[in-house]
Design a protein around this motif. Structure first.
Motif, PDB file in Angstrom:
ATOM      1  N   HIS A  90       0.832  -1.198   0.000  1.00 49.25           N
ATOM      2  CA  HIS A  90       0.000   0.000   0.000  1.00 49.25           C
ATOM      3  C   HIS A  90       0.871   1.255   0.000  1.00 49.25           C
ATOM      4  O   HIS A  90       1.825   1.368   0.772  1.00 49.25           O
ATOM      5  N   THR A  93       3.061   3.334   3.038  1.00 43.68           N
ATOM      6  CA  THR A  93       3.451   2.454   4.133  1.00 43.68           C
ATOM      7  C   THR A  93       4.917   2.053   3.967  1.00 43.68           C
ATOM      8  O   THR A  93       5.309   1.609   2.889  1.00 43.68           O
ATOM      9  N   TYR A  95       7.788  -0.451   4.363  1.00 46.16           N
ATOM     10  CA  TYR A  95       7.959  -1.893   4.557  1.00 46.16           C
ATOM     11  C   TYR A  95       9.433  -2.210   4.802  1.00 46.16           C
ATOM     12  O   TYR A  95      10.324  -1.610   4.184  1.00 46.16           O
ATOM     13  N   THR A 116       9.235   2.345   0.691  1.00 47.63           N
ATOM     14  CA  THR A 116       7.917   2.963   0.837  1.00 47.63           C
ATOM     15  C   THR A 116       7.306   3.144  -0.546  1.00 47.63           C
ATOM     16  O   THR A 116       7.808   3.952  -1.339  1.00 47.63           O
TER      17      THR A 116
END
Length: 436
Positions: A90, A93, A95, A116
């Motif tokens: 997404h 977000t 990661y 991101t």
């Protein structure tokens, strides 16, 4: 001097002298040259073997947060692998991705990198609809090009701004997503979802629970649905504005109650004092815009048996008709207002069948309500059939899309923003129109 020769006998364990035994193999070191590259919804992790590792027997790769990832975000790969791709990410977000090497001695430490996903590039708006077989079909919003089936069995579908199609399962226990690339995944399961699925611009899904009838929502990335609080008794007529404001309507013989809740949690409960047009059972369409205005289509009894669109401005408890004269109507909300198409003439009595009254049913006027400003434009090219047709949809530019079931101009139509000649997109009628 007596020299004594001493013979030292090597002690052997397992039949191999220490000097001749294979060196002890350590667990692998950390992988090297670890990089990540991706798009707005996926990322690929790449790496090279550790400098000291012995014979690699496999790899463990992982991602956090791990929502929507298979096997709780941990993947086992064979020794020859040098990359792994993670999907269903997404935008916005951050990661963390990691990779560890395995050999006969065990598993080494991870090397990690972060990524991101950026905001997706704007996707050109398109018109979506259900065909006669309940397939979700996509039309270019500008009217040029060939329509295509993007999802089968789409009763109750919705589409987000990225072109992902969300469909409730036939048994109402889960929602699946079909991406523009054709990837299919389960968004959430264990639900009581109904076919009347809705969505806001942020991608939050809404429906009425099939057991409790409460308005329920599922934000992007969430796995558990929650009830939208403070919007009245369950099972009412309801609407979701593009900004996520939820509105519900409780019709009654004397007083109609309007409930609204914004995304921030602000709640408004109003009794519509001009509720005469809204007795129970006479409302067939309910819409809302991002400014908090709501729009109701209701019919009345009496000589003309007319139906009309009404507006309840934000903060007001008065419902007023959008247009004064009687006409066959098609209405559609915009982000900040409403568009109303009106026929040239109207039947004086409701008994149109079996012999319709001889009047001009062609649509002639387009009334555009933006904020507190109302403008009227001339339109042509489509004709009403009966009192049942009342709702359409709009795109960001203000064009109106409507489906005419029969009569002299059946099919799917686009009326340009600012009026003008209607453009036919298809000769067959379609249902559940949406633009995203």
């Amino acid at each position: 001097m007596l020299l004594v020769a001493v013979s030292v006998t090597a002690i052997v364990f397992g039949g191999v002298a220490p000097a001749d035994a294979a060196p002890r193999v350590p667990v692998p070191g950390t992988p090297t040259h670890v990089t990540v590259a991706g798009t707005d919804d996926s990322a690929t992790l790449s790496w090279r073997p550790p400098r000291h590792s012995g014979t690699i027997t496999g790899w463990l790769v992982w991602v956090k947060p791990r929502e929507h990832q298979p096997d709780r975000g941990i993947t086992k790969l064979r020794a020859t692998a040098r990359s792994a791709t993670f999907r269903d990410l997404h935008p916005g977000t951050t990661y963390t991705f990691g990779v560890r090497a395995k050999n006969a001695r065990g598993t080494g430490h991870s090397t990690t990198v972060t990524y991101t996903p950026p905001a997706p590039q704007p996707v050109a708006q398109a018109l979506y609809a259900l065909d006669a077989a309940n397939n979700v079909v996509r039309f270019p919003a500008q009217g040029a090009g060939t329509a295509e089936v993007v999802a089968p069995n789409g009763t109750g579908y919705v589409v987000d701004r990225r072109g992902n199609v969300f469909i409730p399962s036939a048994d109402g226990t889960r929602i699946t997503e079909r991406s523009p690339k054709g990837t299919v995944r389960t968004v959430a399961s264990g639900l009581h979802v109904t076919p009347d699925l809705r969505i806001d611009d942020a991608g939050t899904l809404y429906w009425t629970d099939s057991v409790s009838r409460a308005v329920t929502r599922l934000p992007v990335g969430a796995r558990t649905a929650t009830v939208v609080p403070d919007v009245g008794v369950p099972g009412l007529m309801w609407s979701v504005a593009p900004n996520g404001t939820v509105s519900t309507l409780r019709p009654a013989a004397t007083v109609t109650t309007l409930f609204q809740r914004t995304v921030s949690g602000a709640v408004s409960i109003r009794n519509l004092t001009a509720s005469g047009p809204f007795p129970s059972g006479r409302i067939d369409s309910f819409r809302s815009d991002a400014l908090g205005n709501v729009y109701v289509h209701a019919w009345t009894v009496g000589a003309a048996g007319y139906s009309a669109w009404y507006v309840v401005p934000n903060g007001s408890d008065d419902a007023t008709r959008i247009a004064d004269r009687l006409a066959f109507e098609i209405g559609a909300t915009t982000d900040d207002g409403f568009v109303l198409l009106e026929s040239k003439q109207w039947c004086a009595y409701p008994a149109d069948v079996p012999k319709p009254c001889a009047i001009d049913r062609s649509f002639s006027d387009e009334i555009v309500r933006s904020g507190t400003t109302t403008t009227t434009y001339a339109v042509s090219g489509i004709t009403a059939t009966d009192r049942g047709l009342n709702a359409g949809v709009t795109d960001d530019a203000g064009a109106v899309f409507a489906s005419i079931p029969d009569g002299p101009t059946p099919g799917l139509w686009r009326i340009p923003a600012g009026g003008g000649q209607a453009q036919q997109l298809a000769t067959a009628p379609y249902s559940r129109l949406s633009v995203n």
